[in-house]
Design an enzyme around this catalytic site. Structure first.
Site, PDB file in Angstrom:
ATOM      1  CG  ASP A 185      15.225  -6.115 -10.514  1.00 17.17           C
ATOM      2  OD1 ASP A 185      14.969  -7.329 -10.372  1.00 17.17           O
ATOM      3  OD2 ASP A 185      15.642  -5.632 -11.584  1.00 17.17           O
ATOM      4  CB  SER A 237       7.045  -5.696  -7.685  1.00 16.38           C
ATOM      5  OG  SER A 237       7.221  -4.298  -7.697  1.00 16.38           O
ATOM      6  CD  GLU A 270      14.378   1.085  -5.004  1.00 19.23           C
ATOM      7  OE1 GLU A 270      13.778   2.001  -4.424  1.00 19.23           O
ATOM      8  OE2 GLU A 270      13.986   0.592  -6.088  1.00 19.23           O
ATOM      9  NE  ARG A 300      11.651   3.288 -15.390  1.00 21.35           N
ATOM     10  CZ  ARG A 300      12.355   3.396 -14.263  1.00 21.35           C
ATOM     11  NH1 ARG A 300      12.970   4.509 -13.962  1.00 21.35           N
ATOM     12  NH2 ARG A 300      12.455   2.373 -13.448  1.00 21.35           N
ATOM     13  N   GLY A 320       7.594  -4.949 -12.973  1.00 19.24           N
ATOM     14  CA  GLY A 320       8.107  -3.593 -12.811  1.00 19.24           C
ATOM     15  C   GLY A 320       8.620  -3.010 -14.104  1.00 19.24           C
ATOM     16  CD  GLU A 367      -2.717  -1.387   2.366  1.00 17.69           C
ATOM     17  OE1 GLU A 367      -2.591  -0.611   3.327  1.00 17.69           O
ATOM     18  OE2 GLU A 367      -3.339  -2.470   2.413  1.00 17.69           O
TER      19      GLU A 367
END
Ligand code: ADP
Ligand code: MG
Length: 494
Positions: A194, A192, A470, A300, A225, A166
């Site tokens: 990675d 999802s 990330e 992208r 993802g 969430e």
């Protein structure tokens, strides 16, 4: 516990586990069939069901139904274009002379289909925690789960607890705080990109019982993802077509392999755990700078490369690494490393795994390490072969080779940055920037396997840094491979 029959060996030459007269329902013919590790065979050794495509079996009284996902090509498949290959569900049924016979066949079939699992757990039903990010990539994870995972998991006798994330950090919190994770689940499947697996790892590895979890619970990933490096790596290594169906099939099949993780010490965040890569400079700017275009999927990255190639910048940095004995160019020729669990009394305490080469980030490195100080356009140390479905950055990397491929491009090697970066970006699609021996094709790029490295940026602005895609704050960071410390589902090879 069901009474599973165990095989002495898993080869096709083993004696039949079962041999009975069954009715093949599709043709309504009666035949004496043998149950072998490779599948169901007639007396004249014709294979009527190939187990390499079968994910499970169910029984209704004396009737057995086997669920297979064989490859079908074009025309025959309702779901794909002419000539294209895809796995499609086929149910093959047999009727036994009695319920007792069918029960025997069912149990024996599971002990062949899930051989390792049945041996260790004494059951064939697997329990997964499924973590699904509805916001990943183009927002298709829920559809992917309902279309591919849910039906195939049912066929493969997988029971699952589905958690839809969430908020960012939800999966981390769930994996960190859920009591008895290792007792509750046999696998954690991420639907999802990675990024969610990275989050899950941070949650798992900071649990006091992290060792029980990584030893008992295998990780799996179904690509949903915009960056799906691990899923593509696994599909490619198994000769499967890329896509969620293939990764779901491989997970359902049940092979589990060791997975290297990297311990990462970051000056601000402390200890992190990585399974994919580190990105510094150009490549981090491509990945992170294109985040706002996430809804476009992997396109992208291409769009961002075009933007950034106009003005590539370099960042001054000291890069240090522990040289691999013999200075091999490829992990193929690097000496084998021992698995974390095979070392003398591996540490399992609440602080997390112990590293063997890193010293605290604030301490000078041992003299056995080598250093390069330069301006770096990019660094992209990789733990697996593919970083996205169109970038085979490190073709010789393997998820359990015990090495990171240290890939970088520094300014003193060549000033033709725009040209070299363009050549590199074009080449990673096919992996042609790497020679057969594992070294870099372009002189400007360097690439070799290491167990540990440290980066110390001499300037903190102008570029970005990411672990497994990330972002982390630019600054000193070091990494060491923890060979085979975790377990990975979704491979057909170890
Ligand atoms: P993608 O490949 O599209 O980036 P990821 O799996 O890498 O997909 O996820 C991207 C980020 O989304 C992760 O960092 C994760 O923390 C975050 N996230 C997970 N669930 C949610 C959510 N419900 N809303 C917003 N962000 C989320
Ligand atoms: Mg590796």
């Amino acid at each position: 516990m069901q009474d599973y029959l165990m095989l002495s060996n898993g080869t096709g030459s083993s004696p039949a586990m079962e041999r009975d007269e069954l009715v093949i329902t599709s043709s309504n013919t009666r035949a004496t069939l043998s149950l072998l590790p490779s599948g169901l065979h007639t007396e004249s050794n014709v294979c009527v069901l190939d187990f390499s495509d079968v994910v499970g079996v169910s029984r209704d009284g004396a009737k057995l139904s086997y669920f297979a996902y064989p490859r079908v090509v074009g025309i025959a498949a309702s779901c794909c274009a002419n000539g294209e290959e895809k796995r499609e569900r086929v149910v093959t049924s047999f009727v036994c002379d009695s319920e007792a016979t069918a029960k025997r066949w069912e149990t024996s079939s599971w002990s062949l289909l899930q051989e390792e699992f049945v041996k260790t757990k004494g059951r064939h039903v697997r329990r997964f925690l499924v973590l699904l990010n509805p916001r990943s990539g183009k927002g298709l994870s829920e559809k992917i789960f309902q279309e591919h995972c849910a039906p195939m998991f049912r066929d493969a006798a997988v029971e699952y607890t589905l958690v839809k994330t969430e908020f960012s950090g939800h999966a981390n919190k769930y994996c960190k705080e859920t009591p008895d994770l290792a007792q509750k689940f046999d696998g954690i499947v991420i639907v999802s990109g990675d990024g969610l697996l990275f989050e899950v790892l941070q949650g798992v590895m900071t649990r006091p019982d992290w060792a029980d979890v990584v030893k008992d619970v295998a990780f799996g990933i179904v690509p949903g993802g915009s960056g799906n490096g691990l899923a593509v790596t696994l599909a490619h290594a198994s000769g499967e077509k890329r896509g969620p169906l293939s990764n779901t099939f491989l997970i359902a099949k049940g092979n589990v392999a060791p997975l290297d993780l990297c311990a990462v010490d970051h000056f601000g965040k402390g200890r992190l755990y990585s399974f994919l890569s580190l990105e510094f400079g150009f490549i981090a700017d491509v990945d992170l700078g294109s985040d706002w275009m996430r809804s476009l999927g992997e396109v992208r990255f291409t769009l961002q490369v075009i933007r950034l190639l106009f003005s590539p910048s370099s960042t001054p940095c000291r890069l240090s690494y522990l040289p691999t004995p013999g200075n091999p160019k490829s992990p193929k020729t690097a000496p084998k490393t021992s698995n974390y669990w095979e070392t003398d009394s591996p540490y399992t305490g609440p602080e997390g795994p112990r590293v063997s080469h890193l010293v605290p980030l604030s301490s000078p490195l041992p003299t056995s390490w080598e250093s390069v100080t330069d301006r770096f356009f990019t660094m992209w140390p990789c733990n697996v072969a593919w970083m996205s479905s169109s970038s085979q950055v490190s073709p010789h990397s393997h998820w359990n080779d015990g090495y990171i491929q240290l890939l970088y491009y520094r300014k003193s090697k060549s000033r033709m940055a725009r040209l070299n970066l363009l050549r590199f970006v074009l080449a990673i699609e096919t992996g042609s920037h790497v020679k057969e021996d594992g070294s870099s094709t372009f002189g400007a790029f360097e690439m070799f396997p290491v167990r540990a490295f440290r980066i110390e940026p001499l300037k903190k602005t102008g570029t970005r840094l990411a672990v497994d895609g990330e972002e982390v704050e630019m600054g000193p960071l070091q990494m060491e491979v923890l060979p085979g410390i975790a377990r990975l589902m979704g491979t057909s090879v170890d």
